[in-house]
Design a protein around this motif. Sequence first.
Motif, PDB file in Angstrom:
ATOM      1  N   ILE A 281       0.841  -1.201   0.000  1.00  0.00           N
ATOM      2  CA  ILE A 281       0.000   0.000   0.000  1.00  0.00           C
ATOM      3  C   ILE A 281       0.874   1.247   0.000  1.00  0.00           C
ATOM      4  CG2 ILE A 281      -1.560   1.368   1.467  1.00  0.00           C
ATOM      5  CD1 ILE A 281      -2.890  -1.319   2.250  1.00  0.00           C
ATOM      6  N   GLU A 282       1.901   1.243   0.847  1.00  0.00           N
ATOM      7  CA  GLU A 282       2.778   2.414   0.936  1.00  0.00           C
ATOM      8  C   GLU A 282       3.462   2.698  -0.401  1.00  0.00           C
ATOM      9  OE1 GLU A 282       6.333   4.768   1.267  1.00  0.00           O
ATOM     10  OE2 GLU A 282       6.357   2.622   0.875  1.00  0.00           O
ATOM     11  N   ILE A 283       4.047   1.695  -1.015  1.00  0.00           N
ATOM     12  CA  ILE A 283       4.818   1.923  -2.242  1.00  0.00           C
ATOM     13  C   ILE A 283       3.932   2.274  -3.424  1.00  0.00           C
ATOM     14  CG2 ILE A 283       5.019  -0.473  -3.041  1.00  0.00           C
ATOM     15  CD1 ILE A 283       7.835   2.097  -3.129  1.00  0.00           C
ATOM     16  N   THR A 284       2.738   1.670  -3.516  1.00  0.00           N
ATOM     17  CA  THR A 284       1.902   1.893  -4.695  1.00  0.00           C
ATOM     18  C   THR A 284       0.886   3.020  -4.528  1.00  0.00           C
ATOM     19  OG1 THR A 284       0.327   0.184  -4.022  1.00  0.00           O
ATOM     20  CG2 THR A 284       2.115  -0.497  -5.490  1.00  0.00           C
TER      21      THR A 284
ATOM     22  N   PHE B   5       1.109   5.554  -1.828  1.00  0.00           N
ATOM     23  CA  PHE B   5       1.669   6.753  -1.198  1.00  0.00           C
ATOM     24  C   PHE B   5       2.908   7.216  -1.946  1.00  0.00           C
ATOM     25  CE2 PHE B   5       4.429   8.885   1.883  1.00  0.00           C
ATOM     26  CZ  PHE B   5       3.594   9.930   2.270  1.00  0.00           C
ATOM     27  N   ASP B   6       3.915   6.385  -1.940  1.00  0.00           N
ATOM     28  CA  ASP B   6       5.208   6.751  -2.518  1.00  0.00           C
ATOM     29  C   ASP B   6       5.111   7.149  -3.999  1.00  0.00           C
ATOM     30  OD1 ASP B   6       8.169   6.702  -1.719  1.00  0.00           O
ATOM     31  OD2 ASP B   6       8.175   5.633  -3.632  1.00  0.00           O
ATOM     32  N   ASN B   7       4.315   6.432  -4.771  1.00  0.00           N
ATOM     33  CA  ASN B   7       4.215   6.705  -6.209  1.00  0.00           C
ATOM     34  C   ASN B   7       3.644   8.080  -6.528  1.00  0.00           C
ATOM     35  OD1 ASN B   7       5.359   4.380  -7.190  1.00  0.00           O
ATOM     36  ND2 ASN B   7       3.444   3.366  -7.648  1.00  0.00           N
ATOM     37  N   PHE B   8       2.940   8.697  -5.585  1.00  0.00           N
ATOM     38  CA  PHE B   8       2.351  10.017  -5.830  1.00  0.00           C
ATOM     39  C   PHE B   8       2.994  11.084  -4.944  1.00  0.00           C
ATOM     40  CE2 PHE B   8      -0.603   6.638  -6.786  1.00  0.00           C
ATOM     41  CZ  PHE B   8      -0.757   6.866  -8.148  1.00  0.00           C
ATOM     42  N   ALA B   9       3.351  10.716  -3.712  1.00  0.00           N
ATOM     43  CA  ALA B   9       4.021  11.667  -2.829  1.00  0.00           C
ATOM     44  C   ALA B   9       5.421  11.999  -3.359  1.00  0.00           C
ATOM     45  CB  ALA B   9       4.114  11.103  -1.414  1.00  0.00           C
ATOM     46  N   GLY B  10       6.135  10.992  -3.873  1.00  0.00           N
ATOM     47  CA  GLY B  10       7.489  11.223  -4.390  1.00  0.00           C
ATOM     48  C   GLY B  10       7.528  12.251  -5.509  1.00  0.00           C
ATOM     49  N   PRO B  11       6.740  12.071  -6.578  1.00  0.00           N
ATOM     50  CA  PRO B  11       6.739  13.073  -7.645  1.00  0.00           C
ATOM     51  C   PRO B  11       6.220  14.449  -7.185  1.00  0.00           C
ATOM     52  CG  PRO B  11       5.833  11.009  -8.455  1.00  0.00           C
ATOM     53  CD  PRO B  11       6.007  10.862  -6.974  1.00  0.00           C
TER      54      PRO B  11
ATOM     55  N   LEU C  37      -3.066  11.618  -4.736  1.00  0.00           N
ATOM     56  CA  LEU C  37      -2.625  11.324  -3.376  1.00  0.00           C
ATOM     57  C   LEU C  37      -3.760  11.561  -2.379  1.00  0.00           C
ATOM     58  CD1 LEU C  37      -0.370  10.446  -1.456  1.00  0.00           C
ATOM     59  CD2 LEU C  37       0.384  12.840  -1.394  1.00  0.00           C
ATOM     60  N   ASN C  38      -4.512  12.633  -2.558  1.00  0.00           N
ATOM     61  CA  ASN C  38      -5.638  12.900  -1.663  1.00  0.00           C
ATOM     62  C   ASN C  38      -6.672  11.778  -1.722  1.00  0.00           C
ATOM     63  OD1 ASN C  38      -5.096  15.258  -0.165  1.00  0.00           O
ATOM     64  ND2 ASN C  38      -5.475  16.519  -1.966  1.00  0.00           N
ATOM     65  N   ALA C  39      -6.946  11.275  -2.907  1.00  0.00           N
ATOM     66  CA  ALA C  39      -7.889  10.159  -3.035  1.00  0.00           C
ATOM     67  C   ALA C  39      -7.355   8.917  -2.318  1.00  0.00           C
ATOM     68  CB  ALA C  39      -8.157   9.856  -4.509  1.00  0.00           C
ATOM     69  N   LYS C  40      -6.062   8.685  -2.435  1.00  0.00           N
ATOM     70  CA  LYS C  40      -5.451   7.533  -1.754  1.00  0.00           C
ATOM     71  C   LYS C  40      -5.496   7.717  -0.237  1.00  0.00           C
ATOM     72  CE  LYS C  40      -4.118   5.722  -5.693  1.00  0.00           C
ATOM     73  NZ  LYS C  40      -4.638   4.469  -6.213  1.00  0.00           N
ATOM     74  N   MET C  41      -5.269   8.945   0.224  1.00  0.00           N
ATOM     75  CA  MET C  41      -5.282   9.206   1.658  1.00  0.00           C
ATOM     76  C   MET C  41      -6.691   9.086   2.236  1.00  0.00           C
ATOM     77  SD  MET C  41      -2.131   9.303   2.183  1.00  0.00           S
ATOM     78  CE  MET C  41      -2.039   9.692   3.930  1.00  0.00           C
ATOM     79  N   ASP C  42      -7.715   9.303   1.421  1.00  0.00           N
ATOM     80  CA  ASP C  42      -9.090   9.055   1.872  1.00  0.00           C
ATOM     81  C   ASP C  42      -9.258   7.580   2.221  1.00  0.00           C
ATOM     82  OD1 ASP C  42      -9.788  11.728   1.533  1.00  0.00           O
ATOM     83  OD2 ASP C  42     -10.736  11.401  -0.437  1.00  0.00           O
ATOM     84  N   VAL C  43      -8.660   6.704   1.434  1.00  0.00           N
ATOM     85  CA  VAL C  43      -8.722   5.267   1.712  1.00  0.00           C
ATOM     86  C   VAL C  43      -7.886   4.943   2.957  1.00  0.00           C
ATOM     87  CG1 VAL C  43      -8.282   2.942   0.814  1.00  0.00           C
ATOM     88  CG2 VAL C  43      -9.155   4.741  -0.713  1.00  0.00           C
ATOM     89  N   TYR C  44      -6.718   5.570   3.106  1.00  0.00           N
ATOM     90  CA  TYR C  44      -5.929   5.406   4.327  1.00  0.00           C
ATOM     91  C   TYR C  44      -6.792   5.734   5.544  1.00  0.00           C
ATOM     92  CZ  TYR C  44      -1.001   4.968   2.737  1.00  0.00           C
ATOM     93  OH  TYR C  44       0.202   4.534   2.244  1.00  0.00           O
TER      94      TYR C  44
END
Length: 186
Positions: free
Chosen positions: A77-80, A82-88, A115-122
Amino acid sequence: MVIKIYSFPISTCARLVELICKEKDIPYELVDYREGEHKTPAFKEHQPFGQSLISEPLGLIPTDLRAKALFEQASSIEITNFDNFAGPLVVEKFHKPRLGGQTNEAKAAGYLATLNAKMDVYDVILGKQKYIAGETLTLADLQHLPLGRLLCTAGQADVFSSRPNVARWWNELTSRPAWNAMKYGA
């Protein structure tokens, strides 16, 4: 025994390994590989590609089969997600301006929206459990800290603070003594 971390000082990957060493009270030495030591034959015996070396997990990966499976899922979850969108986003909003470049605002906005959409799932996940992999802190949680700090420094702290469960989790992670001991280069 002193663990040697071969990397360069501002590497988020190196910062993560430093954090783990601090969490586990493992003595370490950061070896700045800009000098080329990672390309020597002796180093390549351990890491044939001549890249950063982490020789062992240092104790933050569960050994129980179910807990390990949940950790692997959380790490994925973190790599796909978070990292894939937070990094860029960090590249656009933090690194480019510091290096005299210009942020591509359209790209940054796209990364931030995803990233915001992913963080909603987090937030949903963290509403059901204390940490990403369950009720116990694992490396999957700590992996968020180095890049997350850069997000906050780049003015994107609301990625964490705007969601109650993510905010609770993030505040707990960023309050850890090991993180506070090294987050500014200690």
